[in-house]
Every structure is written in C-alpha cells, then in structure tokens.
Motif scaffolding. Structure first.
Motif, PDB file in Angstrom:
ATOM      1  N   TYR A  15       6.759 -26.930 -38.050  1.00  0.00           N
ATOM      2  CA  TYR A  15       5.665 -27.625 -37.059  1.00  0.00           C
ATOM      3  C   TYR A  15       5.893 -26.709 -36.695  1.00  0.00           C
ATOM      4  O   TYR A  15       6.890 -25.904 -35.748  1.00  0.00           O
ATOM      5  CB  TYR A  15       6.296 -28.969 -36.681  1.00  0.00           C
ATOM      6  CG  TYR A  15       5.992 -29.421 -35.329  1.00  0.00           C
ATOM      7  CD1 TYR A  15       4.858 -30.394 -36.073  1.00  0.00           C
ATOM      8  CD2 TYR A  15       6.264 -29.406 -34.093  1.00  0.00           C
ATOM      9  CE1 TYR A  15       4.102 -31.183 -35.307  1.00  0.00           C
ATOM     10  CE2 TYR A  15       4.969 -30.124 -33.732  1.00  0.00           C
ATOM     11  CZ  TYR A  15       4.054 -30.936 -33.701  1.00  0.00           C
ATOM     12  OH  TYR A  15       3.570 -31.603 -32.788  1.00  0.00           O
ATOM     13  N   VAL A  16       4.372 -26.005 -36.046  1.00  0.00           N
ATOM     14  CA  VAL A  16       3.818 -25.522 -34.942  1.00  0.00           C
ATOM     15  C   VAL A  16       2.845 -25.764 -33.733  1.00  0.00           C
ATOM     16  O   VAL A  16       1.950 -27.065 -34.876  1.00  0.00           O
ATOM     17  CB  VAL A  16       3.888 -23.996 -35.372  1.00  0.00           C
ATOM     18  CG1 VAL A  16       3.360 -23.519 -34.523  1.00  0.00           C
ATOM     19  CG2 VAL A  16       4.465 -23.404 -36.360  1.00  0.00           C
ATOM     20  N   LEU A  39      -3.017 -27.653 -31.689  1.00  0.00           N
ATOM     21  CA  LEU A  39      -3.629 -26.744 -33.150  1.00  0.00           C
ATOM     22  C   LEU A  39      -2.514 -26.905 -33.135  1.00  0.00           C
ATOM     23  O   LEU A  39      -0.880 -26.951 -32.936  1.00  0.00           O
ATOM     24  CB  LEU A  39      -3.402 -25.506 -33.247  1.00  0.00           C
ATOM     25  CG  LEU A  39      -4.692 -24.646 -32.714  1.00  0.00           C
ATOM     26  CD1 LEU A  39      -4.776 -23.078 -32.173  1.00  0.00           C
ATOM     27  CD2 LEU A  39      -6.521 -24.925 -33.513  1.00  0.00           C
ATOM     28  N   ARG A  40      -2.152 -27.766 -34.826  1.00  0.00           N
ATOM     29  CA  ARG A  40      -0.319 -28.067 -34.984  1.00  0.00           C
ATOM     30  C   ARG A  40      -0.433 -27.738 -36.653  1.00  0.00           C
ATOM     31  O   ARG A  40      -2.098 -27.788 -37.786  1.00  0.00           O
ATOM     32  CB  ARG A  40      -0.540 -29.204 -34.936  1.00  0.00           C
ATOM     33  CG  ARG A  40       0.066 -30.252 -33.523  1.00  0.00           C
ATOM     34  CD  ARG A  40       0.061 -31.864 -33.842  1.00  0.00           C
ATOM     35  NE  ARG A  40      -0.929 -32.625 -34.445  1.00  0.00           N
ATOM     36  CZ  ARG A  40      -0.915 -32.991 -35.463  1.00  0.00           C
ATOM     37  NH1 ARG A  40      -0.116 -33.175 -36.331  1.00  0.00           N
ATOM     38  NH2 ARG A  40      -2.068 -33.499 -35.460  1.00  0.00           N
ATOM     39  N   TRP A  41       0.424 -27.405 -36.910  1.00  0.00           N
ATOM     40  CA  TRP A  41       0.228 -26.981 -38.319  1.00  0.00           C
ATOM     41  C   TRP A  41       2.225 -27.533 -39.285  1.00  0.00           C
ATOM     42  O   TRP A  41       3.224 -27.806 -38.706  1.00  0.00           O
ATOM     43  CB  TRP A  41       1.072 -25.886 -38.043  1.00  0.00           C
ATOM     44  CG  TRP A  41       1.215 -24.891 -40.067  1.00  0.00           C
ATOM     45  CD1 TRP A  41       0.423 -24.631 -40.793  1.00  0.00           C
ATOM     46  CD2 TRP A  41       2.566 -24.260 -40.332  1.00  0.00           C
ATOM     47  NE1 TRP A  41       0.551 -24.138 -41.785  1.00  0.00           N
ATOM     48  CE2 TRP A  41       2.048 -23.987 -42.021  1.00  0.00           C
ATOM     49  CE3 TRP A  41       3.957 -24.022 -40.189  1.00  0.00           C
ATOM     50  CZ2 TRP A  41       3.091 -23.943 -43.063  1.00  0.00           C
ATOM     51  CZ3 TRP A  41       4.901 -23.914 -40.917  1.00  0.00           C
ATOM     52  CH2 TRP A  41       4.100 -24.038 -42.547  1.00  0.00           C
ATOM     53  N   THR A  42       1.367 -28.280 -39.800  1.00  0.00           N
ATOM     54  CA  THR A  42       2.808 -29.448 -40.234  1.00  0.00           C
ATOM     55  C   THR A  42       2.937 -29.581 -42.102  1.00  0.00           C
ATOM     56  O   THR A  42       0.995 -29.535 -42.814  1.00  0.00           O
ATOM     57  CB  THR A  42       2.080 -30.761 -39.651  1.00  0.00           C
ATOM     58  OG1 THR A  42       2.001 -31.416 -40.075  1.00  0.00           O
ATOM     59  CG2 THR A  42       3.399 -30.504 -38.239  1.00  0.00           C
ATOM     60  N   ARG A 111       0.432 -16.459 -36.622  1.00  0.00           N
ATOM     61  CA  ARG A 111       1.181 -15.908 -37.194  1.00  0.00           C
ATOM     62  C   ARG A 111       2.674 -16.634 -37.224  1.00  0.00           C
ATOM     63  O   ARG A 111       3.801 -16.607 -37.208  1.00  0.00           O
ATOM     64  CB  ARG A 111       1.312 -14.913 -35.862  1.00  0.00           C
ATOM     65  CG  ARG A 111       0.313 -13.906 -36.285  1.00  0.00           C
ATOM     66  CD  ARG A 111       0.543 -12.723 -35.238  1.00  0.00           C
ATOM     67  NE  ARG A 111       0.298 -11.244 -35.429  1.00  0.00           N
ATOM     68  CZ  ARG A 111      -0.574 -10.480 -34.834  1.00  0.00           C
ATOM     69  NH1 ARG A 111      -0.051 -10.312 -33.831  1.00  0.00           N
ATOM     70  NH2 ARG A 111      -1.503  -9.496 -35.394  1.00  0.00           N
ATOM     71  N   ARG A 112       2.710 -17.920 -35.645  1.00  0.00           N
ATOM     72  CA  ARG A 112       3.498 -18.949 -35.470  1.00  0.00           C
ATOM     73  C   ARG A 112       4.184 -19.646 -36.904  1.00  0.00           C
ATOM     74  O   ARG A 112       4.890 -19.132 -37.374  1.00  0.00           O
ATOM     75  CB  ARG A 112       3.391 -19.542 -34.425  1.00  0.00           C
ATOM     76  CG  ARG A 112       3.240 -18.819 -33.237  1.00  0.00           C
ATOM     77  CD  ARG A 112       2.988 -19.777 -32.226  1.00  0.00           C
ATOM     78  NE  ARG A 112       4.137 -20.822 -31.665  1.00  0.00           N
ATOM     79  CZ  ARG A 112       4.304 -22.289 -31.241  1.00  0.00           C
ATOM     80  NH1 ARG A 112       2.964 -22.071 -30.512  1.00  0.00           N
ATOM     81  NH2 ARG A 112       4.652 -23.092 -31.148  1.00  0.00           N
ATOM     82  N   THR A 113       2.887 -19.651 -37.487  1.00  0.00           N
ATOM     83  CA  THR A 113       3.177 -20.572 -39.022  1.00  0.00           C
ATOM     84  C   THR A 113       3.727 -20.084 -39.773  1.00  0.00           C
ATOM     85  O   THR A 113       4.134 -20.724 -40.586  1.00  0.00           O
ATOM     86  CB  THR A 113       2.048 -21.228 -39.219  1.00  0.00           C
ATOM     87  OG1 THR A 113       1.163 -20.199 -39.564  1.00  0.00           O
ATOM     88  CG2 THR A 113       0.756 -22.154 -38.452  1.00  0.00           C
ATOM     89  N   TYR A 114       3.679 -18.545 -39.496  1.00  0.00           N
ATOM     90  CA  TYR A 114       4.054 -18.066 -41.012  1.00  0.00           C
ATOM     91  C   TYR A 114       5.533 -17.839 -40.570  1.00  0.00           C
ATOM     92  O   TYR A 114       6.589 -17.454 -41.549  1.00  0.00           O
ATOM     93  CB  TYR A 114       3.909 -16.742 -41.254  1.00  0.00           C
ATOM     94  CG  TYR A 114       3.026 -16.908 -42.537  1.00  0.00           C
ATOM     95  CD1 TYR A 114       2.880 -17.073 -43.528  1.00  0.00           C
ATOM     96  CD2 TYR A 114       1.220 -16.670 -41.804  1.00  0.00           C
ATOM     97  CE1 TYR A 114       1.588 -17.452 -44.075  1.00  0.00           C
ATOM     98  CE2 TYR A 114       0.369 -17.175 -42.085  1.00  0.00           C
ATOM     99  CZ  TYR A 114      -0.314 -17.131 -43.412  1.00  0.00           C
ATOM    100  OH  TYR A 114      -0.980 -17.263 -44.531  1.00  0.00           O
ATOM    101  N   THR A 115       6.155 -17.662 -39.098  1.00  0.00           N
ATOM    102  CA  THR A 115       7.497 -17.295 -39.080  1.00  0.00           C
ATOM    103  C   THR A 115       8.276 -18.846 -38.317  1.00  0.00           C
ATOM    104  O   THR A 115       8.765 -18.448 -37.886  1.00  0.00           O
ATOM    105  CB  THR A 115       7.481 -16.448 -37.464  1.00  0.00           C
ATOM    106  OG1 THR A 115       6.694 -16.976 -36.503  1.00  0.00           O
ATOM    107  CG2 THR A 115       6.975 -15.020 -38.042  1.00  0.00           C
ATOM    108  N   ALA A 116       7.579 -19.971 -38.696  1.00  0.00           N
ATOM    109  CA  ALA A 116       8.602 -20.846 -37.598  1.00  0.00           C
ATOM    110  C   ALA A 116       8.877 -21.627 -38.872  1.00  0.00           C
ATOM    111  O   ALA A 116       9.271 -20.999 -40.541  1.00  0.00           O
ATOM    112  CB  ALA A 116       7.112 -22.019 -38.109  1.00  0.00           C
TER     113      ALA A 116
END
Length: 124
Positions: A15-16, A39-42, A111-116
C-alpha cells in the motif's frame, strides 16, 4: 507452505498513499483551481481520488506509459505536457475532468510503488 502461512502472505497487501496538489483545467482560466488529490496504490492498481469527481482506478502501467507518450485505458487518458507537467483526463457520463500534475510528484509516487514492501507479520 502451510495454510496459515499462505493466508498471511495473501492477506498482506502492499500500500502506498501520497497527497499531491494538482490543477483542474477548465475552458475558463479564471475557473481553473488547485486541488488536493490522493494517489494510492493497492493490489497493483493506482487509485486517484479527486474532489468533486470521485475515485478512478487503473493499472500502474497506464500511468507509466502516459508519462512518456499519450496513453488511454478505458475512460482515462494520460499524456505528458511539456517537460514538467502531465495531464490526466477522466471521462464520466456527465463529462470529463482534466487535471494537470507536476511530473515530479507522479514519478515520486511511482517509485514508491516499486519500493513498497509488505509489512512483516509479527512473530508469536
């Protein structure tokens, strides 16, 4: 892997979430306004929550492509606008909402979605 380990691994989701400022673009320059966008990534999907326009969900790959060249996925279009801006256009039955973002904010989010990393379960 036993059933308990499998359940824990499947139920933990990466989750970001990132808040960014963006500009809603309109036909009238006076009506354009800056808004807070979430913006969220789940679960491998990007969720964009816009004030007064709801939430839009699409594949992360669409955002990646749209930062380099115009890209369309269903009711969403994304394209670069010069070197420092990107535009997202969201189509709904009542019309379209056009939002302009700083590319740096979108790249930081990607970038944060790839490093989460998924949280490690606590040891018992």
């Amino acid at each position: 892997m036993d059933a308990a380990e499998q359940f824990t691994e499947q139920s933990v989701e990466q989750y970001v979430e990132q808040y960014v400022r963006a500009r809603v673009v309109t036909d009238s320059p006076e009506a354009a306004r800056s808004v807070a966008v979430v913006l969220r990534w789940t679960g491998g999907l990007v969720h964009v929550t816009l004030p007064d326009a709801g939430e839009w969900t699409f594949a992360r790959e669409l955002l990646e492509r749209g930062l380099r060249a115009p890209a369309t996925g269903g009711d969403i279009r994304i394209w670069p606008c010069g070197r420092v801006q990107a535009v997202m256009e969201f189509h709904a039955h009542h019309g379209a909402t056009v939002v302009q973002f700083d590319v740096k904010a979108l790249i930081r989010f990607l970038r944060r979605t790839y490093t989460a990393v998924a949280p490690v379960p606590a040891a018992h």
